[in-house]
Design a protein around this motif. Structure first.
Motif, PDB file in Angstrom:
ATOM      1  N   GLY A 127       0.802  -1.103   0.148  1.00 46.35           N
ATOM      2  CA  GLY A 127       0.072  -0.047  -0.059  1.00 46.35           C
ATOM      3  C   GLY A 127       0.811   1.300  -0.112  1.00 46.35           C
ATOM      4  O   GLY A 127       0.272   2.455   0.137  1.00 46.35           O
ATOM      5  N   ARG A 128       2.120   1.159  -0.004  1.00 45.88           N
ATOM      6  CA  ARG A 128       2.917   2.261  -0.017  1.00 45.88           C
ATOM      7  C   ARG A 128       3.836   2.528  -1.315  1.00 45.88           C
ATOM      8  O   ARG A 128       3.923   3.524  -1.732  1.00 45.88           O
ATOM      9  CB  ARG A 128       4.036   2.225   0.959  1.00 45.88           C
ATOM     10  CG  ARG A 128       3.165   2.263   2.303  1.00 45.88           C
ATOM     11  CD  ARG A 128       4.210   2.023   3.582  1.00 45.88           C
ATOM     12  NE  ARG A 128       5.532   2.850   3.360  1.00 45.88           N
ATOM     13  CZ  ARG A 128       6.633   2.820   4.096  1.00 45.88           C
ATOM     14  NH1 ARG A 128       6.656   1.743   4.899  1.00 45.88           N
ATOM     15  NH2 ARG A 128       7.858   3.334   4.068  1.00 45.88           N
ATOM     16  N   GLU A 139      -6.042  15.831   5.718  1.00 46.86           N
ATOM     17  CA  GLU A 139      -6.969  15.262   6.535  1.00 46.86           C
ATOM     18  C   GLU A 139      -7.290  13.832   6.094  1.00 46.86           C
ATOM     19  O   GLU A 139      -7.800  13.028   6.759  1.00 46.86           O
ATOM     20  CB  GLU A 139      -8.309  16.126   6.701  1.00 46.86           C
ATOM     21  CG  GLU A 139      -8.353  17.277   7.034  1.00 46.86           C
ATOM     22  CD  GLU A 139      -9.431  18.400   6.749  1.00 46.86           C
ATOM     23  OE1 GLU A 139     -10.569  17.505   6.406  1.00 46.86           O
ATOM     24  OE2 GLU A 139      -9.610  19.369   6.960  1.00 46.86           O
ATOM     25  N   SER A 140      -6.535  13.351   5.057  1.00 47.77           N
ATOM     26  CA  SER A 140      -6.906  11.994   4.616  1.00 47.77           C
ATOM     27  C   SER A 140      -5.718  11.378   3.759  1.00 47.77           C
ATOM     28  O   SER A 140      -4.947  12.379   3.357  1.00 47.77           O
ATOM     29  CB  SER A 140      -8.151  11.999   3.982  1.00 47.77           C
ATOM     30  OG  SER A 140      -8.030  12.449   2.925  1.00 47.77           O
ATOM     31  N   ALA A 141      -5.686  10.235   3.491  1.00 45.51           N
ATOM     32  CA  ALA A 141      -4.719   9.676   2.494  1.00 45.51           C
ATOM     33  C   ALA A 141      -5.313  10.167   1.263  1.00 45.51           C
ATOM     34  O   ALA A 141      -4.027  10.531   0.360  1.00 45.51           O
ATOM     35  CB  ALA A 141      -4.835   8.055   2.576  1.00 45.51           C
ATOM     36  N   PHE A 173      -5.820   3.421  -7.708  1.00 42.89           N
ATOM     37  CA  PHE A 173      -6.730   3.584  -6.546  1.00 42.89           C
ATOM     38  C   PHE A 173      -6.755   2.234  -5.700  1.00 42.89           C
ATOM     39  O   PHE A 173      -6.783   2.006  -4.649  1.00 42.89           O
ATOM     40  CB  PHE A 173      -7.963   3.929  -7.079  1.00 42.89           C
ATOM     41  CG  PHE A 173      -8.171   5.354  -7.429  1.00 42.89           C
ATOM     42  CD1 PHE A 173      -7.649   6.493  -6.712  1.00 42.89           C
ATOM     43  CD2 PHE A 173      -8.598   5.648  -8.865  1.00 42.89           C
ATOM     44  CE1 PHE A 173      -7.775   7.672  -7.380  1.00 42.89           C
ATOM     45  CE2 PHE A 173      -8.837   6.940  -9.345  1.00 42.89           C
ATOM     46  CZ  PHE A 173      -8.499   8.177  -8.501  1.00 42.89           C
ATOM     47  N   ASP A 174      -6.818   1.068  -6.529  1.00 42.20           N
ATOM     48  CA  ASP A 174      -6.862  -0.065  -5.847  1.00 42.20           C
ATOM     49  C   ASP A 174      -5.604  -0.432  -4.961  1.00 42.20           C
ATOM     50  O   ASP A 174      -5.826  -0.934  -3.661  1.00 42.20           O
ATOM     51  CB  ASP A 174      -7.061  -1.254  -6.909  1.00 42.20           C
ATOM     52  CG  ASP A 174      -8.421  -1.303  -7.558  1.00 42.20           C
ATOM     53  OD1 ASP A 174      -9.116  -0.651  -6.842  1.00 42.20           O
ATOM     54  OD2 ASP A 174      -8.475  -1.850  -8.570  1.00 42.20           O
ATOM     55  N   PHE A 175      -4.500  -0.154  -5.538  1.00 48.04           N
ATOM     56  CA  PHE A 175      -3.321  -0.594  -4.951  1.00 48.04           C
ATOM     57  C   PHE A 175      -3.174   0.124  -3.514  1.00 48.04           C
ATOM     58  O   PHE A 175      -2.654  -0.353  -2.503  1.00 48.04           O
ATOM     59  CB  PHE A 175      -2.158  -0.374  -5.535  1.00 48.04           C
ATOM     60  CG  PHE A 175      -0.688  -0.757  -4.919  1.00 48.04           C
ATOM     61  CD1 PHE A 175      -0.232  -2.058  -4.964  1.00 48.04           C
ATOM     62  CD2 PHE A 175       0.146   0.176  -4.261  1.00 48.04           C
ATOM     63  CE1 PHE A 175       0.850  -2.146  -4.311  1.00 48.04           C
ATOM     64  CE2 PHE A 175       1.308  -0.056  -3.818  1.00 48.04           C
ATOM     65  CZ  PHE A 175       1.675  -1.260  -3.856  1.00 48.04           C
ATOM     66  N   PHE A 176      -3.318   1.548  -3.636  1.00 50.70           N
ATOM     67  CA  PHE A 176      -3.213   2.390  -2.478  1.00 50.70           C
ATOM     68  C   PHE A 176      -4.423   2.386  -1.554  1.00 50.70           C
ATOM     69  O   PHE A 176      -4.412   3.275  -0.494  1.00 50.70           O
ATOM     70  CB  PHE A 176      -2.667   3.762  -2.925  1.00 50.70           C
ATOM     71  CG  PHE A 176      -1.175   3.828  -3.528  1.00 50.70           C
ATOM     72  CD1 PHE A 176       0.092   3.771  -2.748  1.00 50.70           C
ATOM     73  CD2 PHE A 176      -1.202   3.701  -4.992  1.00 50.70           C
ATOM     74  CE1 PHE A 176       1.248   3.715  -3.193  1.00 50.70           C
ATOM     75  CE2 PHE A 176       0.252   3.828  -5.385  1.00 50.70           C
ATOM     76  CZ  PHE A 176       1.325   3.766  -4.651  1.00 50.70           C
ATOM     77  N   SER A 177      -5.338   1.714  -1.948  1.00 52.76           N
ATOM     78  CA  SER A 177      -6.761   1.738  -1.291  1.00 52.76           C
ATOM     79  C   SER A 177      -7.355   3.156  -0.999  1.00 52.76           C
ATOM     80  O   SER A 177      -7.610   3.603   0.036  1.00 52.76           O
ATOM     81  CB  SER A 177      -6.536   0.925   0.201  1.00 52.76           C
ATOM     82  OG  SER A 177      -6.092  -0.173  -0.133  1.00 52.76           O
ATOM     83  N   LEU A 178      -7.446   3.703  -2.076  1.00 54.31           N
ATOM     84  CA  LEU A 178      -7.875   5.333  -2.277  1.00 54.31           C
ATOM     85  C   LEU A 178      -9.440   5.361  -2.652  1.00 54.31           C
ATOM     86  O   LEU A 178      -9.706   4.472  -3.475  1.00 54.31           O
ATOM     87  CB  LEU A 178      -6.938   5.941  -2.817  1.00 54.31           C
ATOM     88  CG  LEU A 178      -5.662   6.123  -2.388  1.00 54.31           C
ATOM     89  CD1 LEU A 178      -4.554   6.854  -3.490  1.00 54.31           C
ATOM     90  CD2 LEU A 178      -5.449   6.940  -1.261  1.00 54.31           C
TER      91      LEU A 178
END
Length: 410
Positions: A112-113, A168-170, A273-278
């Protein structure tokens, strides 16, 4: 290759120049790190005479590709997430006997990074040292490393004004990265120079991130191409040895590979978006929305910013094949020498693939070649490393700055 230089505005025209300098938006956490780096710079280096050294145009052909040994172990003595445990780098591998199922280092420590380019360069320097760092924590950064970081902050502030906003968020954090890329690339196109440009790309099946020190626009009668530049600082007025120069060349070639991939290929938005869970439809913070509007690409969601990012990438030219490493003396920032070399796409791909074999768990960590075992005397993990059984037998090149890799993600 003809290169350009940049300097800070004079007192007489400072107001006019300040108005032209673009804004880089950073988080409060990043600002705190920057302030700490600047505070550490004053005690960085001892006074030594400066001397200008000749240009080295040697390419990266001396990179030694790493061995292909397969993974044989199925257990590890490390905690499941050593980075979250706060374990000090001096902890010994023998002290923790709890066994866990082995996962790849990529999955355990970069899930996720994404990998940073620094992860690759530290792997090229010594895979075994990288393994120890992952399992038992980063060594303490030296004064020379802190001074180098502070110098890069000063260089960036010559061309970009920093503005602090609250994240405020990822999704906000990633929006800032894309915003700074768009603003920086605009500056490159219109002013011919930008610094500290963030990159994110999908390379060889893996997400990678990095920060390019400097890009200069090389303009000829018919074409214009960005030239990638990296500045290294030195405690002593000497050029580094070949292993360090080779490592720097590899770093710059990784940046060009990422840049060219962004320019040539469609950005894989869904994979990102999927890999970084966004959440692509996440509403950005009011501060960030306000700054996107001021920067010329008003955005409500992260998806909006990513769309502008993709459009900007498609409008950019490929990077120049000539790459430039600069070496400065820390004491007075005088130029010690330049290493100008030609990009080798096949070589950098092979080296990245070799590094990924280690990160993906396809083989055990390898050691430096015999002629580079002098690195061990400067490694914090030498006392527990199997290859360093007799320190007195390790050849040392005296008179050089021999650091562990700078572990600041770049």
């Amino acid at each position: 290759m003809t290169t350009s230089s940049s300097s800070s505005p004079t007192t007489a025209d400072s107001a006019e120049e300040t108005a032209k300098i673009p804004i880089e938006i950073i988080s409060e956490e990043e600002m705190a790190l920057i302030d700490a780096a600047l505070a550490a710079a004053a005690a960085a280096a001892t006074a030594m005479p400066a001397s200008h050294l000749h240009r080295n145009s040697k390419s990266l052909h001396s990179i030694t590709l790493l061995s292909k040994r397969g993974i044989s172990a199925c257990t590890s003595t490390a905690p499941s997430d050593i980075e979250d445990s706060g374990r000090a780098c001096g902890s010994s591998p023998q002290k923790n006997k709890r066994k866990i199922v082995l996962e790849s280092f990529l999955h355990r420590f970069r899930k996720g990074r994404g990998l940073s380019v620094t992860d690759l360069t530290s792997t090229e320097w010594c895979e075994k040292q990288t393994e120890f760092i992952l399992l038992f924590g980063k060594p303490k950064r030296t004064k020379a490393m802190k001074a180098g970081s502070a110098r890069h902050v000063v260089l960036e502030e010559e061309v970009i004004k920093r503005v602090k906003v609250q994240v405020e968020s990822a999704e906000d954090a990633w929006a800032l990265k894309f915003m700074n890329f768009i603003v920086g690339s605009n500056q490159l196109l219109f002013d011919g120079l930008t610094r500290e440009l963030p990159l994110v790309g999908f390379v060889e099946g893996v997400w990678m991130v990095g920060i390019i020190d400097e890009l200069r626009m090389h303009v000829s009668e018919s074409t214009s191409f960005p030239v990638l530049v990296d500045t290294k600082t030195r405690v002593r007025p000497t050029l580094p040895g070949e292993p360090q120069r080779r490592n720097g060349r590899f770093q710059l070639m990784c940046y060009k590979y990422m840049w060219d991939t962004l320019v040539a290929d469609e950005f894989p938005t869904k994979k990102f978006f999927d890999f970084f869970s966004l959440n692509p439809n996440h509403i950005l913070s009011p501060e960030i929305r306000d700054n996107t509007t001021k920067s010329g690409f008003p955005s409500e969601t992260l998806s909006d910013v990513v769309r502008y990012f993709g459009n900007r990438c498609r409008s950019l030219p490929m990077a120049h094949d000539q790459l430039l490493l600069r070496y400065e003396l820390q004491e007075d920032h005088s130029l010690l020498g330049e290493d100008e070399f030609v990009y080798d796409p096949d070589l950098v791909k092979d080296q990245i693939k070799s590094c990924l074999e280690f990160w993906l768990g396809k083989r055990e960590a390898s050691y430096p070649p015999m002629e580079e075992l002098w690195k061990c005397k400067f490694c914090k993990f030498a006392s527990v490393c199997p290859i360093y059984s007799d320190p007195d037998d390790s050849p040392i090149k005296k008179g050089e700055d021999i650091p562990s890799p700078d572990l600041t993600p770049k």
